[in-house]
Design a protein around this motif. Structure first.
Motif, PDB file in Angstrom:
ATOM      1  N   ARG A 199     -46.303 -12.105  15.118  1.00 29.97           N
ATOM      2  CA  ARG A 199     -44.849 -12.191  14.637  1.00 29.97           C
ATOM      3  C   ARG A 199     -44.183 -10.873  14.497  1.00 29.97           C
ATOM      4  O   ARG A 199     -45.192  -9.947  13.536  1.00 29.97           O
ATOM      5  N   TYR A 200     -43.325 -10.417  14.717  1.00 31.24           N
ATOM      6  CA  TYR A 200     -42.634  -9.045  14.742  1.00 31.24           C
ATOM      7  C   TYR A 200     -41.143  -9.326  14.261  1.00 31.24           C
ATOM      8  O   TYR A 200     -40.546 -10.179  14.547  1.00 31.24           O
ATOM      9  N   LEU A 201     -40.927  -8.508  13.240  1.00 24.83           N
ATOM     10  CA  LEU A 201     -39.597  -8.467  12.529  1.00 24.83           C
ATOM     11  C   LEU A 201     -39.021  -7.263  12.799  1.00 24.83           C
ATOM     12  O   LEU A 201     -39.672  -6.169  12.775  1.00 24.83           O
ATOM     13  N   GLY A 202     -37.544  -7.197  13.060  1.00 24.40           N
ATOM     14  CA  GLY A 202     -36.915  -5.972  13.143  1.00 24.40           C
ATOM     15  C   GLY A 202     -35.265  -6.226  12.919  1.00 24.40           C
ATOM     16  O   GLY A 202     -34.790  -6.933  12.291  1.00 24.40           O
ATOM     17  N   GLN A 203     -34.660  -5.318  13.969  1.00 23.92           N
ATOM     18  CA  GLN A 203     -33.339  -5.352  13.882  1.00 23.92           C
ATOM     19  C   GLN A 203     -32.700  -5.043  15.202  1.00 23.92           C
ATOM     20  O   GLN A 203     -33.459  -4.352  15.990  1.00 23.92           O
ATOM     21  N   ALA A 204     -31.534  -5.618  15.589  1.00 21.57           N
ATOM     22  CA  ALA A 204     -30.974  -5.415  17.102  1.00 21.57           C
ATOM     23  C   ALA A 204     -29.530  -5.333  17.129  1.00 21.57           C
ATOM     24  O   ALA A 204     -28.901  -5.931  15.887  1.00 21.57           O
ATOM     25  N   ARG A 205     -29.151  -4.737  18.046  1.00 20.98           N
ATOM     26  CA  ARG A 205     -27.758  -4.609  18.237  1.00 20.98           C
ATOM     27  C   ARG A 205     -27.253  -5.457  19.813  1.00 20.98           C
ATOM     28  O   ARG A 205     -28.289  -4.971  20.701  1.00 20.98           O
ATOM     29  N   ILE A 206     -26.312  -6.070  19.695  1.00 20.88           N
ATOM     30  CA  ILE A 206     -26.082  -6.697  21.103  1.00 20.88           C
ATOM     31  C   ILE A 206     -24.763  -6.764  21.497  1.00 20.88           C
ATOM     32  O   ILE A 206     -23.846  -6.867  20.531  1.00 20.88           O
ATOM     33  N   GLU A 207     -24.506  -6.429  22.600  1.00 22.65           N
ATOM     34  CA  GLU A 207     -23.140  -6.565  23.068  1.00 22.65           C
ATOM     35  C   GLU A 207     -23.048  -6.808  24.487  1.00 22.65           C
ATOM     36  O   GLU A 207     -23.685  -6.611  25.476  1.00 22.65           O
ATOM     37  N   ARG A 208     -22.410  -8.046  24.515  1.00 24.05           N
ATOM     38  CA  ARG A 208     -21.893  -8.765  25.712  1.00 24.05           C
ATOM     39  C   ARG A 208     -20.707  -8.061  26.542  1.00 24.05           C
ATOM     40  O   ARG A 208     -19.882  -7.686  25.985  1.00 24.05           O
ATOM     41  N   GLY A 209     -20.729  -8.201  27.736  1.00 26.56           N
ATOM     42  CA  GLY A 209     -19.589  -7.754  28.576  1.00 26.56           C
ATOM     43  C   GLY A 209     -18.550  -8.595  28.510  1.00 26.56           C
ATOM     44  O   GLY A 209     -18.362  -9.640  27.808  1.00 26.56           O
ATOM     45  N   ARG A 210     -17.414  -8.216  29.067  1.00 27.39           N
ATOM     46  CA  ARG A 210     -16.004  -8.902  28.829  1.00 27.39           C
ATOM     47  C   ARG A 210     -15.573  -9.573  30.234  1.00 27.39           C
ATOM     48  O   ARG A 210     -14.584 -10.270  30.217  1.00 27.39           O
ATOM     49  N   HIS A 211     -16.481  -9.613  31.236  1.00 25.30           N
ATOM     50  CA  HIS A 211     -15.962 -10.397  32.280  1.00 25.30           C
ATOM     51  C   HIS A 211     -15.926 -11.726  32.205  1.00 25.30           C
ATOM     52  O   HIS A 211     -16.600 -12.360  31.433  1.00 25.30           O
ATOM     53  N   GLY A 238     -19.757  -6.439  36.510  1.00 22.15           N
ATOM     54  CA  GLY A 238     -19.979  -5.472  35.210  1.00 22.15           C
ATOM     55  C   GLY A 238     -20.910  -5.746  34.199  1.00 22.15           C
ATOM     56  O   GLY A 238     -21.958  -6.186  34.616  1.00 22.15           O
ATOM     57  N   ALA A 239     -20.729  -5.192  33.158  1.00 19.71           N
ATOM     58  CA  ALA A 239     -21.461  -5.357  32.114  1.00 19.71           C
ATOM     59  C   ALA A 239     -21.989  -6.761  31.618  1.00 19.71           C
ATOM     60  O   ALA A 239     -20.849  -7.655  31.655  1.00 19.71           O
ATOM     61  N   LEU A 240     -23.186  -7.345  31.603  1.00 22.06           N
ATOM     62  CA  LEU A 240     -23.233  -8.598  31.272  1.00 22.06           C
ATOM     63  C   LEU A 240     -24.028  -8.580  29.640  1.00 22.06           C
ATOM     64  O   LEU A 240     -23.312  -9.273  28.974  1.00 22.06           O
ATOM     65  N   ILE A 241     -24.767  -7.737  29.446  1.00 20.69           N
ATOM     66  CA  ILE A 241     -25.384  -7.896  28.205  1.00 20.69           C
ATOM     67  C   ILE A 241     -26.009  -6.513  27.937  1.00 20.69           C
ATOM     68  O   ILE A 241     -26.646  -5.926  28.766  1.00 20.69           O
ATOM     69  N   ARG A 242     -26.164  -5.938  26.610  1.00 19.08           N
ATOM     70  CA  ARG A 242     -27.009  -4.839  26.420  1.00 19.08           C
ATOM     71  C   ARG A 242     -27.439  -5.287  25.049  1.00 19.08           C
ATOM     72  O   ARG A 242     -26.885  -5.320  23.979  1.00 19.08           O
ATOM     73  N   TYR A 243     -28.638  -5.050  24.864  1.00 16.81           N
ATOM     74  CA  TYR A 243     -29.342  -5.504  23.479  1.00 16.81           C
ATOM     75  C   TYR A 243     -30.575  -4.343  23.271  1.00 16.81           C
ATOM     76  O   TYR A 243     -31.248  -4.077  24.230  1.00 16.81           O
ATOM     77  N   GLU A 244     -30.542  -3.872  21.821  1.00 20.06           N
ATOM     78  CA  GLU A 244     -31.683  -2.939  21.687  1.00 20.06           C
ATOM     79  C   GLU A 244     -31.766  -2.971  20.231  1.00 20.06           C
ATOM     80  O   GLU A 244     -31.184  -3.348  19.538  1.00 20.06           O
ATOM     81  N   GLY A 245     -33.180  -2.422  19.970  1.00 16.16           N
ATOM     82  CA  GLY A 245     -33.493  -2.420  18.567  1.00 16.16           C
ATOM     83  C   GLY A 245     -35.057  -2.165  18.501  1.00 16.16           C
ATOM     84  O   GLY A 245     -35.246  -1.407  19.414  1.00 16.16           O
TER      85      GLY A 245
END
Length: 168
Positions: A24-36, A156-163
């Motif tokens: 198990r890993y824990l952390g943090q992420a930022r998620i941004e979905r596109g607007r199409h 266009g942009a569908l999703i971007r997630y990083e963390g």
């Protein structure tokens, strides 16, 4: 999957993939979905998470048949996939979509590039649609980090997630 190149990975990246399962890993992420207007439908098909900043993130890695199951949780949104090796490539089933990736070690991390994609198990999708997919596992500030950035030519942009993640 990486052969001798596995030894050249940065410590946190190598450790994540060498830890005995289950883990198990824990952390943090930022998620941004596109607007199409198609983004909600496409996100539902692949079971992608919703927007969020500084979301608590959990990933449970477990064995599944001849591969692994990655049960991710971004805030309250689950995203589960199954991964396995196939003829030297990595396949990932994510909802109704199956991806085939080529993995390359670069600067101590892993770059995932899309080779093939299918929907509903048997409908091939044009590879050119996925040239705007960037997936990277890396090491930054003594942590395992991840980035998935998906842009489609017709939506266009569908999703971007990083963390980042740390072992528990």
């Amino acid at each position: 999957m990486l052969g001798p190149a596995f030894a050249t990975l940065a410590g946190p990246v190598r450790a994540l993939h060498a830890t005995p399962l289950p883990c198990r890993y824990l952390g943090q992420a930022r998620i941004e979905r596109g607007r199409h207007w198609l983004v909600p439908l496409l996100a539902a098909l692949a079971r992608l998470p919703h927007n969020g900043d500084a979301l608590p993130t959990e990933v449970l890695f477990s064995a599944h048949g001849q591969g692994e199951r990655w049960a991710r949780r971004f805030g309250r949104w689950p995203m589960v996939s199954r991964l396995w090796a196939h003829q030297g490539y990595l396949r990932e089933q994510l909802g109704a979509v199956c991806f085939e990736f080529n993995l390359q070690v670069r600067e101590g991390g892993i770059d995932w590039s899309v080779r093939r994609v299918w929907a509903f198990g048997c409908v091939p999708l044009p590879a050119r649609w996925f040239g705007g997919v960037c997936c990277r596992e890396a090491w930054h500030e003594q942590r395992y980090t991840f980035l998935v950035d998906v842009t489609l030519p017709w939506a266009g942009a569908l999703i971007r997630y990083e963390g980042w993640l740390e072992p528990q």
